[in-house]
Design an enzyme around this catalytic site. Structure first.
Site, PDB file in Angstrom:
ATOM      1  N   TYR A 287      41.536  51.385  43.390  1.00 26.68           N
ATOM      2  CA  TYR A 287      41.207  50.514  42.416  1.00 26.68           C
ATOM      3  C   TYR A 287      41.210  51.193  40.883  1.00 26.68           C
ATOM      4  O   TYR A 287      41.975  50.954  39.941  1.00 26.68           O
ATOM      5  CB  TYR A 287      40.099  49.735  42.623  1.00 26.68           C
ATOM      6  CG  TYR A 287      39.668  48.677  41.409  1.00 26.68           C
ATOM      7  CD1 TYR A 287      40.745  47.620  40.846  1.00 26.68           C
ATOM      8  CD2 TYR A 287      38.615  49.125  40.744  1.00 26.68           C
ATOM      9  CE1 TYR A 287      40.395  47.029  39.708  1.00 26.68           C
ATOM     10  CE2 TYR A 287      38.342  48.294  39.619  1.00 26.68           C
ATOM     11  CZ  TYR A 287      39.133  47.421  39.303  1.00 26.68           C
ATOM     12  OH  TYR A 287      38.998  46.542  37.949  1.00 26.68           O
TER      13      TYR A 287
ATOM     14  N   TYR B 151      40.463  36.869  31.187  1.00 28.88           N
ATOM     15  CA  TYR B 151      39.092  36.890  31.566  1.00 28.88           C
ATOM     16  C   TYR B 151      38.613  35.435  31.468  1.00 28.88           C
ATOM     17  O   TYR B 151      39.270  34.561  31.607  1.00 28.88           O
ATOM     18  CB  TYR B 151      38.262  37.804  30.798  1.00 28.88           C
ATOM     19  CG  TYR B 151      38.886  39.216  30.831  1.00 28.88           C
ATOM     20  CD1 TYR B 151      39.209  39.911  31.850  1.00 28.88           C
ATOM     21  CD2 TYR B 151      39.240  39.827  29.573  1.00 28.88           C
ATOM     22  CE1 TYR B 151      39.562  41.211  31.895  1.00 28.88           C
ATOM     23  CE2 TYR B 151      39.528  41.078  29.411  1.00 28.88           C
ATOM     24  CZ  TYR B 151      39.766  41.641  30.714  1.00 28.88           C
ATOM     25  OH  TYR B 151      40.677  43.053  30.548  1.00 28.88           O
TER      26      TYR B 151
HETATM   27  O1  DON Z   1      36.848  47.942  36.687  1.00 27.22           O
HETATM   28  C1  DON Z   1      36.919  47.942  35.233  1.00 27.22           C
HETATM   29  O2  DON Z   1      35.699  48.214  35.026  1.00 27.22           O
HETATM   30  C2  DON Z   1      37.888  48.706  34.845  1.00 27.22           C
HETATM   31  N1  DON Z   1      38.641  49.509  35.325  1.00 27.22           N
HETATM   32  C3  DON Z   1      39.282  47.678  34.660  1.00 27.22           C
HETATM   33  C4  DON Z   1      38.439  46.468  33.757  1.00 27.22           C
HETATM   34  C5  DON Z   1      39.227  45.466  32.943  1.00 27.22           C
HETATM   35  O3  DON Z   1      40.243  45.903  32.557  1.00 27.22           O
HETATM   36  C6  DON Z   1      38.906  44.281  32.898  1.00 27.22           C
HETATM   37  N2  DON Z   1      39.146  43.515  34.188  1.00 27.22           N
HETATM   38  N3  DON Z   1      39.228  42.372  34.303  1.00 27.22           N
END
Ligand code: DON
Length: 322
Positions: free
Chosen positions: A196, A248
């Site tokens: 991830y 979001y």
């Molecule tokens: O997991 C995280 O916090 C980041 N690597 C990705 C966050 C992001 O762009 C927002 N996710 N919906």
């Protein structure tokens, strides 16, 4: 081929980038990932790519940035191809939450703990865990190869961004442990997290982002390769998730007032997929992919100047899909 008409439109797009760049002052670079905090918040770039390889771009277009949450769309598509839709949908739902992207609250309050959708962290970690491959490295290679087919060049993981986030990923670790406890992870916690966080750290420029958007807009068909890279049904589902959960907990407002399937990331990236029926009055009447980069984000996680720029462009060119 660039025509006279597109030259004047190109000029217009360059002007819009400069018009909306100052709005970056109302945001801040993501500061919970140390490597992102050092970015220049005033940067803004856009690329728009159509099916005949016609591109308009403006602003800081050579700047490299990481996909972050935009990668969630890509891994969702890959997992559906790897495992089939029923398997994926048994483990992750398709409902928006209205909560922040890294929220943990619903995992406990909503029985049986199934993540609400693949665009929030809980859902995305679950999706990454189910990609086929015997190691995190193999899974990442697979994601990189899929992206290479879409953008036409090899991409790589930015190790500094990955390390930076790996060392500070306490919230994502908590989510992953919770998911493991409720039976939603297909591999050990640290492996799911490695995939991830590495997919989030894949580096692109705005043209790459626009190419990904173009293939999604074309229901998985790559117009230059003349190849169906993923099934139409999966592309439709990905676009529905982008509309309902891609920006979001601002996805409702984004759909109401901009009306495009889009996905943002905390790096300031925005990917949008514009189908041909929504771009008839634009210089891209056969549909297009849009890539935007503006690292100053709002409190929800969306690029401040990027959203303003996209709203203006979509309004001027009548691109609302609804
Ligand atoms: O997991 C995280 O916090 C980041 N690597 C990705 C966050 C992001 O762009 C927002 N996710 N919906």
């Amino acid at each position: 081929m660039v025509t006279e008409h597109t030259n004047s439109q190109q000029h217009l797009v360059s002007g819009w980038v400069e018009e909306f760049r100052p709005f970056s002052k109302n945001g801040q670079c993501a500061n919970y990932i140390p490597a992102l905090a050092e970015k220049n918040p005033l940067q803004l770039a856009i690329s728009i790519v159509g099916p005949s390889n016609n591109e308009m771009k403006a602003g800081d277009t050579t700047e490299l940035f990481t996909l972050q949450s935009v990668s969630k769309v890509v891994t969702f598509i890959l997992a559906c191809m790897d495992r089939g839709l029923p398997y994926v949908l048994e483990r992750v739902d398709v409902e928006p939450t209205g909560d922040t992207f890294n929220s943990i609250i619903r995992l406990e309050s909503h029985r049986p703990g199934k993540p609400f959708n693949p665009m929030i962290n809980a859902g995305a970690i679950t999706v990454s865990s189910m990609l086929s491959g015997i190691s995190p490295q193999e899974k990442i290679e697979k994601i990189l190869y899929f992206l290479e087919q879409m953008v036409g060049k090899k991409l790589k993981v930015n190790e500094e961004v990955f390390q930076s986030e790996w060392q500070t990923a306490n919230r994502n670790r908590s989510l992953a442990y919770y998911l493991m406890d409720s039976g939603f992870l297909d591999c050990p916690v640290e492996e799911a997290l490695e995939v991830y966080l590495k997919q989030c750290a894949i580096e692109v420029n705005v043209s790459d982002l626009a190419m990904i958007g173009l293939v999604i807009a074309n229901d998985g068909y790559h117009p230059q390769l003349k190849t169906q890279l993923f099934p139409k049904q999966v592309a439709k589902l990905a676009k529905a998730l982008m509309v309902t959960c891609g920006m979001y907990n601002a996805s409702g407002k984004f759909s109401a007032f901009i009306g495009l399937p889009a996905k943002s990331g905390v790096s300031g990236a925005i990917l949008a997929a514009v189908p041909s029926h929504a771009s008839l009055n634009s210089p891209f009447p056969d549909g297009c992919g849009i890539g935007i980069y503006g690292p100053a984000i709002d409190s929800i996680g969306n690029s401040v100047a990027g959203v303003k720029l996209l709203k203006h462009l979509a309004t001027e060119w009548d691109m609302n899909i609804f």
